[in-house]
Design a protein around this motif. Structure first.
Motif, short mmCIF file in Angstrom:
data_model
loop_
_atom_site.label_atom_id
_atom_site.label_comp_id
_atom_site.label_asym_id
_atom_site.label_seq_id
_atom_site.Cartn_x
_atom_site.Cartn_y
_atom_site.Cartn_z
N GLU A 111 35.29 16.94 74.71
CA GLU A 111 36.09 17.43 75.70
C GLU A 111 35.49 18.55 76.36
O GLU A 111 35.85 18.85 77.49
CB GLU A 111 37.50 17.86 74.99
N SER A 112 34.53 19.38 75.63
CA SER A 112 33.87 20.71 76.39
C SER A 112 32.78 20.06 77.10
O SER A 112 32.38 20.82 77.78
CB SER A 112 33.24 21.61 75.16
N PHE A 113 32.26 18.97 77.27
CA PHE A 113 31.33 18.59 78.07
C PHE A 113 31.59 18.17 79.50
O PHE A 113 32.70 17.78 79.61
CB PHE A 113 30.46 17.34 77.42
N ALA A 114 30.95 18.68 80.27
CA ALA A 114 30.98 18.27 81.90
C ALA A 114 31.08 16.72 81.99
O ALA A 114 30.31 16.02 81.25
CB ALA A 114 30.09 18.79 82.53
N ALA A 115 31.98 16.32 82.78
CA ALA A 115 32.21 14.88 82.99
C ALA A 115 31.08 14.26 83.41
O ALA A 115 30.59 12.83 83.08
CB ALA A 115 33.14 14.44 83.87
N GLU A 116 29.79 14.78 84.10
CA GLU A 116 28.92 14.25 84.72
C GLU A 116 27.70 14.02 83.72
O GLU A 116 26.54 13.54 84.02
CB GLU A 116 28.38 15.07 86.05
N LEU A 117 27.84 14.84 82.64
CA LEU A 117 26.79 14.83 81.64
C LEU A 117 26.74 13.25 80.94
O LEU A 117 27.64 12.88 80.43
CB LEU A 117 27.11 16.03 80.53
N ALA A 118 25.38 12.85 80.95
CA ALA A 118 25.24 11.49 80.18
C ALA A 118 24.89 11.85 78.91
O ALA A 118 24.09 12.82 78.58
CB ALA A 118 23.94 10.77 81.01
N ILE A 119 25.06 11.13 77.84
CA ILE A 119 24.94 11.38 76.33
C ILE A 119 24.33 10.05 75.67
O ILE A 119 24.97 9.05 75.79
CB ILE A 119 26.14 11.77 75.65
N THR A 120 23.32 10.45 75.04
CA THR A 120 22.68 9.36 74.18
C THR A 120 22.75 9.81 72.91
O THR A 120 22.10 10.97 72.53
CB THR A 120 21.01 9.06 74.44
#
Length: 282
Positions: A111-120
């Protein structure tokens, strides 16, 4: 720690560049990487819920440092402004589905991550069925790709966890980045005092342990005369509670099936970038 760019990958040639391909962040258990047109932040062995695991598995009561871990990671994301966060395995600590404090820690983290951050997330041996949980959680708004523990090629960087043999595509990259080992060095002073510190481990892949495995028959550099193997970077554990392999202490067994035999010219570095030299002689 210098430039970790290496040979051009046969399947993805790139134009000459002077930029480091994988660059450790001084003083932190994380690195940035150039992945095609993206900038990525690389971490490994976050082990969310580790304190709960200690209570359940060993009866040891340790106050949760979940907020500290989250603040550190979010601070690094703010500082480096990456397009993608790459977790090289063991995002969580329990072997099965996350539950209780562990799941709560992960939900607050995402929930703390920016919505535009992609995560692998490359699955580690502690990540269990993390892909099922991430797919079913309606509270997670960011885009998450879960990859098998054998790893994935991201541009010129191959990432894996390290608890199993890497995928062939990982070995075809310029740099191979892994976690799992939690490398540490034991340092002694002149009066006999000692301390253990997290460390980076880097060198080149030694082809010897890979040549007899059938899955690598088509990895071109293994049999090509004069070919230069990829560089390898073993990330320190992000979680400072988890301990690890004392890489400079005789008799310590490595955790990865291809280490230390698969590491040539291995050198150790402290988190602050101090070069310790060949890890076996530190």
């Amino acid at each position: 720690m210098g430039d970790d760019s290496g040979r051009p990958a046969p399947s993805a040639p790139r134009s000459p560049s002077t930029r480091p391909l994988v660059e450790p962040i001084p003083g932190e258990p994380a690195a940035t990487a150039a992945i095609g047109d993206e900038r990525a932040l690389l971490v490994a062995d976050y082990h969310a819920g580790y304190e709960a695991g200690l209570r359940y598995e060993r009866g040891i009561d340790v106050p949760s440092r979940a907020a500290d871990r989250r603040d550190l990671l979010c601070g690094l994301l703010e500082r480096t402004r990456p397009d993608r966060l790459v977790v090289c395995g063991d995002l969580m600590h329990s072997i099965g589905d996350p539950g209780g404090a562990e799941r709560g820690e992960l939900e607050v983290l995402f929930e703390s991550f920016a919505a535009e951050l992609a995560i692998t997330v490359v699955k580690g041996n502690h990540d269990g069925r993390i892909e099922t949980w991430l797919a079913d959680d309606d509270e997670i708004d960011v885009s998450v790709a879960v990859e098998p523990g054998a790893g994935v090629a991201l541009g010129d960087v191959g990432v894996c966890h390290g608890h199993t043999w890497p995928a062939p595509a990982v070995l075809e990259r310029e740099v191979v980045v892994l976690g799992h080992e939690h490398p540490c060095v034991r340092l002694e002073d002149e009066v006999g005092g000692s301390r253990v510190e997290r460390a980076w481990l880097r060198g080149r892949l030694d082809p010897a342990p890979f040549r007899d495995r059938t899955e690598y028959e088509d990895v071109s550099w293994l049999e090509r005369e004069g070919a230069s193997p990829p560089r390898v970077v073993v990330l320190p554990a992000f979680n400072d509670l988890v301990g690890g392999t004392w890489i400079n202490v005789a008799g310590q067994s490595f955790l990865s099936p291809f280490l230390p035999d698969g590491l040539a010219d291995g050198e150790a570095y402290l988190l602050d970038g101090t070069r310790l030299g060949p890890y076996e002689s530190v």
